[in-house]
Scaffold this motif. Structure first.
Motif, PDB file in Angstrom:
ATOM      1  N   GLU A 157      27.556  89.392-126.117  1.00 42.25           N
ATOM      2  CA  GLU A 157      27.153  88.359-125.162  1.00 42.25           C
ATOM      3  C   GLU A 157      26.924  88.941-123.770  1.00 42.25           C
ATOM      4  N   LYS A 158      27.780  89.883-123.391  1.00 46.58           N
ATOM      5  CA  LYS A 158      27.605  90.560-122.106  1.00 46.58           C
ATOM      6  C   LYS A 158      26.274  91.284-122.045  1.00 46.58           C
ATOM      7  N   GLU A 159      25.964  92.008-123.118  1.00 43.74           N
ATOM      8  CA  GLU A 159      24.695  92.727-123.192  1.00 43.74           C
ATOM      9  C   GLU A 159      23.525  91.758-123.029  1.00 43.74           C
ATOM     10  N   VAL A 160      23.607  90.636-123.721  1.00 44.69           N
ATOM     11  CA  VAL A 160      22.526  89.651-123.679  1.00 44.69           C
ATOM     12  C   VAL A 160      22.353  89.100-122.269  1.00 44.69           C
ATOM     13  N   SER A 161      23.453  88.772-121.606  1.00 52.31           N
ATOM     14  CA  SER A 161      23.322  88.205-120.259  1.00 52.31           C
ATOM     15  C   SER A 161      22.844  89.263-119.262  1.00 52.31           C
ATOM     16  N   ARG A 173      20.812  91.654-120.091  1.00 53.83           N
ATOM     17  CA  ARG A 173      19.388  91.753-120.421  1.00 53.83           C
ATOM     18  C   ARG A 173      18.620  90.607-119.752  1.00 53.83           C
ATOM     19  N   GLN A 174      19.166  89.395-119.830  1.00 55.70           N
ATOM     20  CA  GLN A 174      18.509  88.235-119.204  1.00 55.70           C
ATOM     21  C   GLN A 174      18.359  88.428-117.697  1.00 55.70           C
ATOM     22  N   LYS A 175      19.413  88.953-117.080  1.00 52.69           N
ATOM     23  CA  LYS A 175      19.350  89.204-115.631  1.00 52.69           C
ATOM     24  C   LYS A 175      18.268  90.213-115.297  1.00 52.69           C
ATOM     25  N   CYS A 176      18.166  91.221-116.130  1.00 57.69           N
ATOM     26  CA  CYS A 176      17.155  92.253-115.938  1.00 57.69           C
ATOM     27  C   CYS A 176      15.755  91.653-116.059  1.00 57.69           C
ATOM     28  N   ILE A 177      15.553  90.833-117.083  1.00 55.25           N
ATOM     29  CA  ILE A 177      14.254  90.194-117.309  1.00 55.25           C
ATOM     30  C   ILE A 177      13.903  89.253-116.157  1.00 55.25           C
ATOM     31  N   THR A 178      14.901  88.500-115.691  1.00 52.89           N
ATOM     32  CA  THR A 178      14.699  87.614-114.540  1.00 52.89           C
ATOM     33  C   THR A 178      14.260  88.422-113.322  1.00 52.89           C
ATOM     34  N   ILE A 223      11.831  96.584-123.279  1.00 55.19           N
ATOM     35  CA  ILE A 223      13.133  95.932-123.461  1.00 55.19           C
ATOM     36  C   ILE A 223      13.219  95.298-124.853  1.00 55.19           C
ATOM     37  N   ILE A 224      12.155  94.617-125.245  1.00 51.72           N
ATOM     38  CA  ILE A 224      12.145  93.924-126.541  1.00 51.72           C
ATOM     39  C   ILE A 224      12.230  94.924-127.701  1.00 51.72           C
ATOM     40  N   VAL A 225      11.453  95.990-127.612  1.00 50.25           N
ATOM     41  CA  VAL A 225      11.451  97.010-128.667  1.00 50.25           C
ATOM     42  C   VAL A 225      12.841  97.638-128.798  1.00 50.25           C
ATOM     43  N   ARG A 226      13.424  98.018-127.660  1.00 48.95           N
ATOM     44  CA  ARG A 226      14.773  98.614-127.669  1.00 48.95           C
ATOM     45  C   ARG A 226      15.789  97.624-128.214  1.00 48.95           C
ATOM     46  N   MET A 250      15.950 101.936-120.669  1.00 54.37           N
ATOM     47  CA  MET A 250      16.200 102.540-119.358  1.00 54.37           C
ATOM     48  C   MET A 250      16.076 101.504-118.241  1.00 54.37           C
ATOM     49  N   VAL A 251      15.184 100.552-118.443  1.00 56.00           N
ATOM     50  CA  VAL A 251      14.987  99.490-117.453  1.00 56.00           C
ATOM     51  C   VAL A 251      16.299  98.736-117.232  1.00 56.00           C
ATOM     52  N   GLU A 252      16.968  98.402-118.336  1.00 48.05           N
ATOM     53  CA  GLU A 252      18.230  97.668-118.250  1.00 48.05           C
ATOM     54  C   GLU A 252      19.320  98.514-117.607  1.00 48.05           C
ATOM     55  N   VAL A 253      19.341  99.798-117.964  1.00 46.69           N
ATOM     56  CA  VAL A 253      20.327 100.705-117.368  1.00 46.69           C
ATOM     57  C   VAL A 253      20.122 100.766-115.860  1.00 46.69           C
ATOM     58  N   ALA A 254      18.863 100.952-115.457  1.00 50.13           N
ATOM     59  CA  ALA A 254      18.549 101.028-114.030  1.00 50.13           C
ATOM     60  C   ALA A 254      18.960  99.752-113.312  1.00 50.13           C
ATOM     61  N   HIS A 255      18.684  98.616-113.946  1.00 50.28           N
ATOM     62  CA  HIS A 255      19.018  97.340-113.323  1.00 50.28           C
ATOM     63  C   HIS A 255      20.519  97.215-113.121  1.00 50.28           C
ATOM     64  N   GLU A 256      21.265  97.617-114.145  1.00 54.52           N
ATOM     65  CA  GLU A 256      22.717  97.516-114.044  1.00 54.52           C
ATOM     66  C   GLU A 256      23.268  98.461-112.981  1.00 54.52           C
ATOM     67  N   VAL A 257      22.743  99.682-112.969  1.00 53.13           N
ATOM     68  CA  VAL A 257      23.222 100.679-112.011  1.00 53.13           C
ATOM     69  C   VAL A 257      22.890 100.272-110.573  1.00 53.13           C
ATOM     70  N   LEU A 258      21.646  99.813-110.373  1.00 53.69           N
ATOM     71  CA  LEU A 258      21.183  99.536-109.007  1.00 53.69           C
ATOM     72  C   LEU A 258      21.529  98.131-108.523  1.00 53.69           C
TER      73      LEU A 258
END
Length: 83
Positions: free
Chosen positions: A5-9, A11-16, A39-42, A50-58
């Motif tokens: 669930e954490k991963e999903v939320s 991911r949603q934040k990243c997409i937003t 994101i969808i393929v991964r 990497m997009v999600e990783v970057a979003h979380e880090v930054l």
């Protein structure tokens, strides 16, 4: 489970964020589309992009930090150009 669930939320934040950047013109519609596809393929492969990783880090500090957003936008451009 809870981790999923954490991963999903995350991911949603990243997409937003991607949508917001595209709307503001920080990244192009094409870049947004490429990054969303990534994101969808991964996600389908149970991997984290990497997009999600970057979003979380930054942008992970729950802050509406202009600088964090700019940094994320720059990273998005880099990722999109390498896809």
């Amino acid at each position: 489970g809870d981790k999923k669930e954490k991963e999903v939320s995350k991911r949603q934040k990243c997409i937003t964020s991607l949508r917001k950047l595209a709307k503001e013109g920080s990244i192009s519609a094409k870049q947004k589309r490429m990054l969303l596809t990534e994101i969808i393929v991964r996600s389908a492969a149970n991997e984290v992009s990497m997009v999600e990783v970057a979003h979380e880090v930054l942008c992970g500090q729950e802050s509406d930090d202009e600088e964090a957003e700019e940094d994320f936008a720059e990273q998005c451009k880099v990722f999109a150009s390498s896809l």
